[in-house]
Structures are given as C-alpha cells and as structure tokens.
Motif scaffolding. Structure first.
Motif, mmCIF file in Angstrom:
data_model
loop_
_atom_site.group_PDB
_atom_site.id
_atom_site.type_symbol
_atom_site.label_atom_id
_atom_site.label_comp_id
_atom_site.label_asym_id
_atom_site.label_seq_id
_atom_site.Cartn_x
_atom_site.Cartn_y
_atom_site.Cartn_z
ATOM 1 N N ARG A 136 0.847 -1.201 0.000
ATOM 2 C CA ARG A 136 0.000 0.000 0.000
ATOM 3 C C ARG A 136 0.882 1.251 0.000
ATOM 4 O O ARG A 136 0.924 2.013 0.968
ATOM 5 C CB ARG A 136 -0.929 0.007 1.225
ATOM 6 N N PRO A 137 1.604 1.487 -1.117
ATOM 7 C CA PRO A 137 2.518 2.638 -1.141
ATOM 8 C C PRO A 137 1.810 3.987 -1.045
ATOM 9 O O PRO A 137 2.447 5.013 -0.879
ATOM 10 C CB PRO A 137 3.240 2.487 -2.495
ATOM 11 N N ASP A 138 0.481 3.939 -1.130
ATOM 12 C CA ASP A 138 -0.301 5.182 -1.014
ATOM 13 C C ASP A 138 -0.475 5.614 0.445
ATOM 14 O O ASP A 138 -0.899 6.739 0.706
ATOM 15 C CB ASP A 138 -1.697 4.970 -1.643
ATOM 16 N N LEU A 139 -0.161 4.724 1.404
ATOM 17 C CA LEU A 139 -0.385 5.053 2.817
ATOM 18 C C LEU A 139 0.851 5.684 3.453
ATOM 19 O O LEU A 139 1.979 5.246 3.200
ATOM 20 C CB LEU A 139 -0.753 3.791 3.606
ATOM 21 N N PHE A 140 0.619 6.713 4.280
ATOM 22 C CA PHE A 140 1.706 7.387 5.006
ATOM 23 C C PHE A 140 1.244 7.668 6.438
ATOM 24 O O PHE A 140 0.045 7.777 6.681
ATOM 25 C CB PHE A 140 2.061 8.728 4.340
ATOM 26 N N PHE A 141 2.182 7.835 7.362
ATOM 27 C CA PHE A 141 1.835 8.257 8.722
ATOM 28 C C PHE A 141 1.566 9.757 8.723
ATOM 29 O O PHE A 141 2.414 10.540 8.264
ATOM 30 C CB PHE A 141 2.993 8.014 9.698
ATOM 31 N N THR A 142 0.395 10.147 9.238
ATOM 32 C CA THR A 142 0.162 11.569 9.507
ATOM 33 C C THR A 142 0.121 11.727 11.030
ATOM 34 O O THR A 142 0.132 10.723 11.759
ATOM 35 C CB THR A 142 -1.181 12.061 8.922
ATOM 36 N N HIS A 247 10.323 11.658 2.578
ATOM 37 C CA HIS A 247 9.826 10.961 1.389
ATOM 38 C C HIS A 247 10.988 10.242 0.711
ATOM 39 O O HIS A 247 11.215 10.372 -0.481
ATOM 40 C CB HIS A 247 9.176 11.941 0.407
ATOM 41 N N ASN A 248 11.729 9.517 1.500
ATOM 42 C CA ASN A 248 12.883 8.813 0.938
ATOM 43 C C ASN A 248 12.870 7.362 1.415
ATOM 44 O O ASN A 248 13.643 6.966 2.278
ATOM 45 C CB ASN A 248 14.173 9.516 1.372
ATOM 46 N N GLU A 249 11.972 6.587 0.833
ATOM 47 C CA GLU A 249 11.819 5.207 1.264
ATOM 48 C C GLU A 249 12.817 4.310 0.541
ATOM 49 O O GLU A 249 12.961 4.387 -0.680
ATOM 50 C CB GLU A 249 10.394 4.738 0.958
ATOM 51 N N MET A 250 13.481 3.466 1.322
ATOM 52 C CA MET A 250 14.470 2.543 0.749
ATOM 53 C C MET A 250 14.334 1.189 1.436
ATOM 54 O O MET A 250 14.143 1.125 2.647
ATOM 55 C CB MET A 250 15.893 3.043 1.039
ATOM 56 N N ARG A 251 14.525 0.115 0.650
ATOM 57 C CA ARG A 251 14.567 -1.225 1.242
ATOM 58 C C ARG A 251 15.954 -1.434 1.868
ATOM 59 O O ARG A 251 16.968 -0.992 1.298
ATOM 60 C CB ARG A 251 14.348 -2.297 0.163
ATOM 61 N N ALA A 284 6.737 5.268 6.688
ATOM 62 C CA ALA A 284 6.700 6.335 5.681
ATOM 63 C C ALA A 284 5.933 7.526 6.251
ATOM 64 O O ALA A 284 4.790 7.389 6.680
ATOM 65 C CB ALA A 284 6.022 5.838 4.407
ATOM 66 N N ILE A 285 6.611 8.646 6.273
ATOM 67 C CA ILE A 285 6.074 9.859 6.911
ATOM 68 C C ILE A 285 5.423 10.777 5.879
ATOM 69 O O ILE A 285 5.978 10.978 4.789
ATOM 70 C CB ILE A 285 7.261 10.625 7.564
ATOM 71 N N ASP A 286 4.293 11.360 6.267
ATOM 72 C CA ASP A 286 3.724 12.469 5.506
ATOM 73 C C ASP A 286 4.125 13.773 6.222
ATOM 74 O O ASP A 286 3.599 14.071 7.292
ATOM 75 C CB ASP A 286 2.197 12.339 5.473
ATOM 76 N N PRO A 287 5.050 14.532 5.650
ATOM 77 C CA PRO A 287 5.547 15.726 6.346
ATOM 78 C C PRO A 287 4.819 17.021 5.972
ATOM 79 O O PRO A 287 5.364 18.117 6.127
ATOM 80 C CB PRO A 287 7.016 15.792 5.892
ATOM 81 N N THR A 288 3.570 16.885 5.486
ATOM 82 C CA THR A 288 2.836 18.064 4.998
ATOM 83 C C THR A 288 2.701 19.148 6.065
ATOM 84 O O THR A 288 2.847 20.341 5.786
ATOM 85 C CB THR A 288 1.409 17.643 4.544
ATOM 86 N N LYS A 289 2.425 18.735 7.313
ATOM 87 C CA LYS A 289 2.141 19.731 8.361
ATOM 88 C C LYS A 289 3.369 20.613 8.633
ATOM 89 O O LYS A 289 3.264 21.846 8.652
ATOM 90 C CB LYS A 289 1.713 19.008 9.644
ATOM 91 N N ILE A 290 4.525 20.007 8.822
ATOM 92 C CA ILE A 290 5.721 20.822 9.139
ATOM 93 C C ILE A 290 6.125 21.667 7.924
ATOM 94 O O ILE A 290 6.637 22.779 8.068
ATOM 95 C CB ILE A 290 6.890 19.951 9.672
ATOM 96 N N HIS A 291 5.831 21.174 6.737
ATOM 97 C CA HIS A 291 6.144 21.965 5.537
ATOM 98 C C HIS A 291 5.207 23.171 5.438
ATOM 99 O O HIS A 291 5.656 24.305 5.270
ATOM 100 C CB HIS A 291 6.038 21.098 4.280
ATOM 101 N N SER A 292 3.901 22.922 5.602
ATOM 102 C CA SER A 292 2.960 24.031 5.390
ATOM 103 C C SER A 292 2.987 25.033 6.547
ATOM 104 O O SER A 292 2.873 26.229 6.336
ATOM 105 C CB SER A 292 1.548 23.513 5.128
ATOM 106 N N GLU A 293 3.197 24.544 7.794
ATOM 107 C CA GLU A 293 3.184 25.484 8.933
ATOM 108 C C GLU A 293 4.528 26.169 9.157
ATOM 109 O O GLU A 293 4.578 27.333 9.543
ATOM 110 C CB GLU A 293 2.818 24.745 10.226
ATOM 111 N N LEU A 294 5.609 25.428 8.951
ATOM 112 C CA LEU A 294 6.916 25.965 9.347
ATOM 113 C C LEU A 294 7.884 26.106 8.167
ATOM 114 O O LEU A 294 9.016 26.560 8.332
ATOM 115 C CB LEU A 294 7.549 25.084 10.434
ATOM 116 N N GLY A 295 7.443 25.699 6.985
ATOM 117 C CA GLY A 295 8.276 25.868 5.789
ATOM 118 C C GLY A 295 9.442 24.892 5.714
ATOM 119 O O GLY A 295 10.376 25.089 4.939
ATOM 120 N N TRP A 296 9.410 23.804 6.525
ATOM 121 C CA TRP A 296 10.529 22.866 6.532
ATOM 122 C C TRP A 296 10.464 21.916 5.343
ATOM 123 O O TRP A 296 9.400 21.390 5.011
ATOM 124 C CB TRP A 296 10.520 22.029 7.814
ATOM 125 N N LEU A 297 11.615 21.709 4.720
ATOM 126 C CA LEU A 297 11.763 20.677 3.684
ATOM 127 C C LEU A 297 13.143 20.065 3.848
ATOM 128 O O LEU A 297 14.098 20.775 4.206
ATOM 129 C CB LEU A 297 11.695 21.306 2.287
#
Ligand code: NAD
Ligand code: TYD
Length: 340
Positions: A136-142, A247-251, A284-297
C-alpha cells in the motif's frame, strides 16, 4: 536563551548541539547525558571548552540531580533526546527502555513544571505509529494516525509521547513533539544498520541483513532533522505534534548494496540472518504539516547524504575504531575523571 539538550553525547543530540551552536551563537547550551554505552563524550570534544557550552553527566531519571541543574541553569527550553534507542536491545531487555524513555521523560517534565519553562520538546519517532504494509505505497503516517506500536522501544516512546501530551492538557506545560523517520549521518553509533554496514564492509566482514531485507525505512539526513527541531522549538505551536520525514523510502537490502558499491566491496559479503521479532515492514512519513506550517523541507538528497556519510566514516576512523574495540569506555573515565 539557555537550552538544556539531553542525550547530547549520542548521535542526533550531538548533531543538534553542533547545529544550534552554529545557528544561534548567542545561546547557552547545557548538555546532560548519562553516558550509557551509546553516549560518547569524544563526540563533543570540539565544543567542550566553549564558554557557551556545559556538559553535565546526569541520568534524566535522577530527580534530585535534574532539580539541582534546573535551579542552577534556569533553562528556557528543554529538548529531550535522551533515550534507549535500539530496537534489538529493547527486545532483549525492555526494562531500561521503560525507565529512561518513560520515567526519564516524566522526571524532566516535573522539573519543567517546578522551575517554569518556555518550551519542552520531546524528540519522538515514527515508530510510535507501528508499520505500514508493503503493498500500500499510497499510505503514510500523519500526525493523526493512531499509535500502534510493535516493539518495547516504540511502546516506551509512545508512552512518553502520551505523557507529554497529558502534561500539556493537565498542567498547561508548553510542549511540542516531533516524530521523525530513520536518521543517518555522522556520529551514528555502529550498532545501527548504516554505520554497521559501512564499518563491517571496510573490514570485509559479513553484512547481516534481517529476513529478506525487504523492510522499508524512510531515511533522513540527520542535519535536516536538527533543522526541523530548531524550527519547531522556535515557531511550532504549543501542544502540537510534527511529523518529520524525507519521502525517501528505501529497502534495507538496497541500502546495503549501495554501500557495497560506494566502498567497492562485493555483495557476496551480504549475509541474510534470522529476522527481528515483530519486525516492522515499512515506515513512511507524511511531512505536509511541518512543511505548510513551518516551511521545513529536507535539504540533503539521499544520493548525496549517503556518499557524505560513507566519506565521514572513512575520514573519522579515530571516532569509531575505539567504539568497535571498546576503548571508548576508558575515554569516558579519563575525560570525565577530570571534570568531576
Ligand atoms: P543514541 O542512542 O545515539 O543516543 C542516546 C543518548 O542518550 C546517548 O548519548 C545516551 O548516553 C543518552 N542516554 C541514554 N539514557 C540516558 C539517561 N537515562 N539519562 C541521560 N542520558 C541518557 O540515540 P539517537 O539515535 O541519537 O536518538 C536520539 C533520540 O531521537 C531518541 O529519543 C530516539 O528515540 C529519537 N529518534 C531517533 C531516530 C534515529 O533514527 N536514530 C529517529 C527518530 C527518533
Ligand atoms: P536500525 O538501524 O536498527 O533502525 P530501526 O530498527 O529503528 O529502523 O535498523 C534499520 C533496519 O535495518 C531495520 O529494518 C532492521 C534492519 N537491520 C538489518 O537488516 N541488519 C542489521 O544488522 C541491523 C542493525 C538492522
């Protein structure tokens, strides 16, 4: 501004201290660390004599010692990295994980309540969310993914997170939590996958891969994690959790093969060994919140970060050889004996 950084003689804590001393040269940094097997005082050698830095050997579970230090230093911010951090060790011996990761967190927060604090920041992990299926590569932790842990390590970290949120709600303690994916980079203790593989490969020793090596981790260069924490303690909203990941998933198997290639070593060194009990499949992390609120990438791409990391281990044998040989324990005594 005085910041207490716990666990600063470990991997991420030391990188955070270096980052903060560079980014905020006017801050005072007080590092407290018990110097367990994972703490290495030589890592902090370059800052030890800096007048804006103080090292104190202290167990975060030592209530009296923690109280005394808070009374002396009157910190504005506490960033808690101190933890037992190795999943395999938690499977062998969970007790110390509960003690440091849960009781230690509560002890620090009690001191924060007693002496007043602008911010208590808890460094947590994506492992509190359990794992995701490979298909399920579409799933991420929020941040709203339920906590669903697998190992004694991740359970102790989740217990600490819940206590942190409870101290906010019950006592109004100004807290934040970051939940980060797997870090890699300089000063990573050689029991973890990436440094262990580099060091074993250099010695032409077998490279142990658990199970089939298909487990996936979301790797982040340690400096990017430190920058995220810097942003959260200054601009993050009190009472909030921020996921941090690249967003850097590796086996695992692909990481090990990449390191072999980078070092010019044969893949025949790879040895499949019995799987870890309860082994999480995928983070696998969804980092949307820290990006949109704090501008982190994340700034460092894995392809560059892994080359930098391999190079660091090649250039810094004097850091890891004493760890591999066990001599670094003597270094603690020698260094610490003079500082009592
Ligand atoms: P580490 O094992 O390298 O370092 C831990 C440090 O804490 C060591 O210096 C150790 O001496 C110290 N320590 C342990 N028990 C202590 C105690 N009772 N009192 C005072 N100091 C104590 O760990 P790390 O990889 O740097 O991880 C730091 C934090 O980040 C941990 O809380 C971990 O859960 C979290 N984290 C780590 C990763 C990762 O990939 N390494 C990812 C996400 C979150
Ligand atoms: P590790 O570095 O211990 O981090 P974590 O368990 O917190 O993710 O392990 C990363 C992955 O590599 C994990 O899936 C277990 C695996 N692994 C191996 O295959 N061989 C090893 O020797 C080690 C230490 C880990």
């Amino acid at each position: 501004m005085t910041i207490i950084v716990t666990g600063g003689a470990g991997f991420i804590g030391s990188n955070f201290i270096f980052h903060m001393m560079k980014a905020h040269p006017d801050y005072r940094i007080v590092c407290i660390d018990k110097l367990t097997y994972a703490g290495n005082l030589s890592t902090l050698e370059s800052v030890m004599d800096d007048p804006d830095f103080r090292f104190v050997r202290l167990d975060i579970c030592d209530r009296e010692g923690v109280d005394k230090l808070f009374a002396e230093e009157k910190p504005d911010i506490v960033v808690n990295f101190a933890a037992e951090s190795h999943v395999d060790r938690s499977i062998e011996d969970p007790g110390v994980f509960l003690q440091t990761n849960i009781i230690g967190t509560a002890t620090l927060m009690d001191a924060c309540r007693k002496y007043g604090i602008k911010r208590y920041h808890q460094v947590s992990t994506d492992e509190v969310y359990g794992d995701l299926p490979l298909d399920r590569p579409d799933l991420f932790f929020t941040e709203s993914t339920p906590l669903h842990t697998s190992s004694p390590y991740s359970s102790s970290k989740a217990g600490a997170d819940l206590l942190v949120l409870a101290y906010h709600r019950t006592y109004g303690l100004p807290v934040t939590i970051s939940r980060c994916s797997n870090n890699y980079g300089p000063y990573h203790f050689p029991e973890k996958l990436i440094p262990l593989t580099i060091i074993n490969a250099l010695a032409d020793k077998p490279l142990p891969v658990y199970g089939k090596g298909e487990n996936v981790r979301d790797w982040l260069y340690v400096e990017d994690h430190c920058k995220a924490i810097d942003l959260i303690i200054h601009n993050g909203r009190v009472g909030e959790v921020y996921n941090v990941g690249g967003h850097n998933e590796m086996r695992n198997i692909d990481i090990v093969k990449l390191i072999c290639k980078e070092l010019g070593k044969p893949e025949s060194l790879i040895t499949f060994v019995a799987d870890r009990k309860g082994h999480d499949m995928r983070y696998a992390i969804d980092p949307t919140k820290i990006h949109s609120e704090l501008g982190w990438l994340p700034e460092t791409k894995f392809a560059d970060g892994i080359v930098k990391t391999v190079r660091w281990y090649l250039d810094n044998r004097s850091w890891w050889e004493p760890i591999v040989s066990g001599e670094y324990r003597d270094y603690y005594e020698k260094m610490y004996g003079n500082r009592k």
